[in-house]
Design a protein around this motif. Structure first.
Motif, short mmCIF file in Angstrom:
data_model
loop_
_atom_site.label_atom_id
_atom_site.label_comp_id
_atom_site.label_asym_id
_atom_site.label_seq_id
_atom_site.Cartn_x
_atom_site.Cartn_y
_atom_site.Cartn_z
N GLU A 173 -11.15 -7.67 -0.29
CA GLU A 173 -12.71 -7.09 -0.31
C GLU A 173 -13.37 -7.40 1.01
O GLU A 173 -14.11 -6.91 1.37
CB GLU A 173 -13.48 -8.07 -1.39
CG GLU A 173 -14.89 -7.60 -1.78
CD GLU A 173 -15.20 -8.51 -2.81
OE1 GLU A 173 -16.51 -8.15 -3.56
OE2 GLU A 173 -14.80 -9.83 -3.11
N LYS A 174 -12.84 -8.55 1.62
CA LYS A 174 -13.75 -8.66 2.88
C LYS A 174 -13.06 -7.90 4.07
O LYS A 174 -13.45 -8.12 5.28
CB LYS A 174 -13.40 -10.15 3.27
CG LYS A 174 -14.05 -11.16 2.20
CD LYS A 174 -13.65 -12.59 2.50
CE LYS A 174 -14.39 -13.60 1.60
NZ LYS A 174 -14.14 -15.01 1.66
N GLY A 175 -11.77 -7.19 3.96
CA GLY A 175 -11.04 -6.51 4.87
C GLY A 175 -10.23 -7.34 5.53
O GLY A 175 -9.94 -6.89 6.77
N GLU A 176 -10.06 -8.57 5.51
CA GLU A 176 -9.20 -9.38 6.38
C GLU A 176 -7.66 -9.47 6.00
O GLU A 176 -6.75 -9.45 6.71
CB GLU A 176 -9.63 -10.78 6.11
CG GLU A 176 -11.14 -11.38 6.50
CD GLU A 176 -11.72 -12.41 6.18
OE1 GLU A 176 -12.83 -12.78 6.54
OE2 GLU A 176 -10.93 -13.15 5.35
N GLU A 177 -7.53 -9.13 4.70
CA GLU A 177 -5.98 -9.31 4.42
C GLU A 177 -5.53 -7.83 3.79
O GLU A 177 -6.21 -7.34 3.22
CB GLU A 177 -6.00 -10.16 3.18
CG GLU A 177 -4.46 -10.55 2.77
CD GLU A 177 -3.57 -11.46 3.93
OE1 GLU A 177 -4.28 -12.50 4.37
OE2 GLU A 177 -2.57 -10.98 4.32
N LEU A 178 -4.23 -7.57 4.59
CA LEU A 178 -3.88 -6.37 4.07
C LEU A 178 -2.60 -6.48 3.00
O LEU A 178 -2.01 -7.30 3.19
CB LEU A 178 -3.11 -5.55 5.17
CG LEU A 178 -2.41 -4.18 5.15
CD1 LEU A 178 -3.54 -3.19 4.74
CD2 LEU A 178 -1.75 -3.84 6.41
N TYR A 179 -2.66 -5.65 1.87
CA TYR A 179 -1.67 -5.76 0.79
C TYR A 179 -0.91 -4.52 0.71
O TYR A 179 -1.65 -3.21 0.88
CB TYR A 179 -2.51 -6.04 -0.60
CG TYR A 179 -3.01 -7.54 -0.45
CD1 TYR A 179 -4.18 -7.68 -0.10
CD2 TYR A 179 -2.03 -8.56 -0.91
CE1 TYR A 179 -4.72 -8.97 -0.31
CE2 TYR A 179 -2.77 -10.00 -1.37
CZ TYR A 179 -3.89 -9.99 -0.84
OH TYR A 179 -4.40 -11.42 -0.77
N LEU A 180 0.33 -4.86 0.24
CA LEU A 180 1.21 -3.56 -0.18
C LEU A 180 1.25 -3.77 -1.60
O LEU A 180 1.61 -4.61 -2.09
CB LEU A 180 2.46 -3.44 0.62
CG LEU A 180 3.66 -2.41 0.11
CD1 LEU A 180 3.11 -0.95 0.34
CD2 LEU A 180 4.87 -2.65 0.67
N ILE A 181 0.89 -2.51 -2.19
CA ILE A 181 0.82 -2.38 -3.66
C ILE A 181 1.93 -1.69 -4.12
O ILE A 181 1.88 -0.29 -3.87
CB ILE A 181 -0.51 -2.20 -4.38
CG1 ILE A 181 -1.60 -3.13 -3.80
CG2 ILE A 181 -0.47 -1.92 -5.88
CD1 ILE A 181 -2.42 -2.54 -2.70
N LYS A 182 3.04 -1.90 -4.82
CA LYS A 182 4.06 -1.10 -5.31
C LYS A 182 3.69 -1.00 -7.02
O LYS A 182 3.32 -1.70 -7.64
CB LYS A 182 5.35 -1.47 -5.22
CG LYS A 182 5.57 -1.46 -3.73
CD LYS A 182 7.27 -2.08 -3.57
CE LYS A 182 7.64 -1.97 -2.14
NZ LYS A 182 8.83 -2.29 -1.97
N ILE A 183 3.74 0.41 -7.36
CA ILE A 183 3.46 0.29 -8.90
C ILE A 183 4.68 1.29 -9.34
O ILE A 183 5.00 2.20 -8.70
CB ILE A 183 2.18 1.55 -9.02
CG1 ILE A 183 1.17 0.75 -8.41
CG2 ILE A 183 1.96 1.66 -10.61
CD1 ILE A 183 -0.25 1.75 -8.39
N LEU A 184 5.11 0.78 -10.34
CA LEU A 184 6.39 1.49 -11.13
C LEU A 184 5.79 1.65 -12.64
O LEU A 184 5.45 0.85 -13.42
CB LEU A 184 7.44 0.38 -11.09
CG LEU A 184 8.79 0.76 -12.51
CD1 LEU A 184 9.39 2.22 -11.79
CD2 LEU A 184 9.65 -0.31 -12.61
N THR A 185 6.06 2.95 -13.10
CA THR A 185 5.80 3.36 -14.31
C THR A 185 6.89 4.00 -15.06
O THR A 185 7.66 4.65 -14.58
CB THR A 185 4.83 4.30 -14.66
OG1 THR A 185 5.02 5.47 -13.76
CG2 THR A 185 3.40 3.92 -13.85
N ILE A 186 7.18 3.63 -16.37
CA ILE A 186 8.47 3.98 -17.12
C ILE A 186 7.82 4.47 -18.41
O ILE A 186 7.08 3.73 -19.10
CB ILE A 186 9.45 2.97 -17.32
CG1 ILE A 186 9.69 2.32 -15.88
CG2 ILE A 186 10.70 3.35 -18.00
CD1 ILE A 186 10.76 1.10 -16.14
#
Lengths: 175, 90
Positions: free
Chosen positions: A153-166
């Motif tokens: 939200e603050k723009g300070e931390e970068l996240y990689l989001i991996k999504i798996l759907t089955i």
């Protein structure tokens, strides 16, 4: 010699040939179109898009994902309601849940170890997904994986989001 | 006259024989086509997004768009992380 009767017999036989050919065409068309289309991959991609839209907006993660201590367990537990996802299927399918998804969050400092994990649905589908590469089980379930980056939200931390759907729904997509 | 008829040993294939051969040929062709259509139907008809004719100049993956937006707001070091990860996973 009188061969007038021969032409009458041949006329009847002509209709028999027509019926045989028509029957053959009917069998060909019905055998081809009775097999359903497998749309589970597209369905999985749509689910990923809906989850991503819930998690991230305008390049930043949903503020409800976080509480004072970090990632919100409450948001994780009520994920389906928060993101308006519905796992109900038609009554003809078994009572077991036909969907599963898993979301992993990775901080930019270490993209190998997941910081937070959300999963919902039928855990049994994961085993089917892991043996999907074997030809015997490739139609059992269909899994789709994708990932994207987003800031907090603050723009300070970068996240990689991996999504798996089955998705299972074998009876509806495979014959 | 009768002697001529008795000496005439030429055999004549009736019209029925022609139809029998035609029936066999039709049945063989039908069996081939039915087998081919059954074989084609057994292959799972999978619908993939890549198979659809989409104008990719206008259609971009939603998740790639989100990454691009995050990239635009990211700092220099964060952009380097994104670029490195994209290169490794191309």
């Amino acid at each position: 010699m009188n061969n007038k009767g021969g032409s009458k017999i041949i006329a009847m036989y002509w209709f028999v040939i027509l019926m045989i050919v028509a029957g053959g065409i009917f069998v060909m068309v019905s055998s081809f179109y009775n097999h359903p289309y497998d749309i589970r991959e597209i369905e999985g991609e749509i689910m990923i898009n809906n989850i991503a839209n819930c998690l991230s907006y305008e390049g930043k993660l949903n503020s409800e994902l976080f509480d004072e201590e970090g990632f919100s367990q409450e948001f994780s537990e009520n994920f389906l309601e928060n993101c308006h996802l519905n796992f109900e299927v038609e009554e003809s399918l078994n009572e077991e849940v036909q969907y599963y998804f898993e979301i992993d969050f990775y901080k930019s400092e270490n993209l190998e170890i997941s910081t937070f994990n959300i999963f919902k649905g039928n855990l049994n589908l994961v085993a089917g997904y892991e043996i999907q590469e074997e030809k015997e089980y490739e139609r059992e379930v269909k899994g789709v994986e994708d990932s994207f980056f987003s800031l907090d939200e603050k723009g300070e931390e970068l996240y990689l989001i991996k999504i798996l759907t089955i998705i299972k729904k074998t009876e509806k997509n495979v014959k | 006259m009768l002697n001529k008829i008795q000496k005439n040993n030429k055999a004549q294939i009736s019209e029925i024989m022609t139809w029998i051969i035609a029936t066999i040929a039709i049945l063989i062709i039908l069996i081939i086509f039915i087998s081919a259509s059954s074989f084609l139907a057994q292959k799972t008809k999978t619908v993939q997004a890549q198979n659809l004719e989409i104008d990719f100049e206008k259609e971009i993956s939603l998740l790639d768009t989100k990454t691009l937006i995050a990239y635009s707001f990211a700092s220099e070091s964060q952009r380097n992380i994104i670029e490195k990860w994209e290169q490794e996973n191309e």
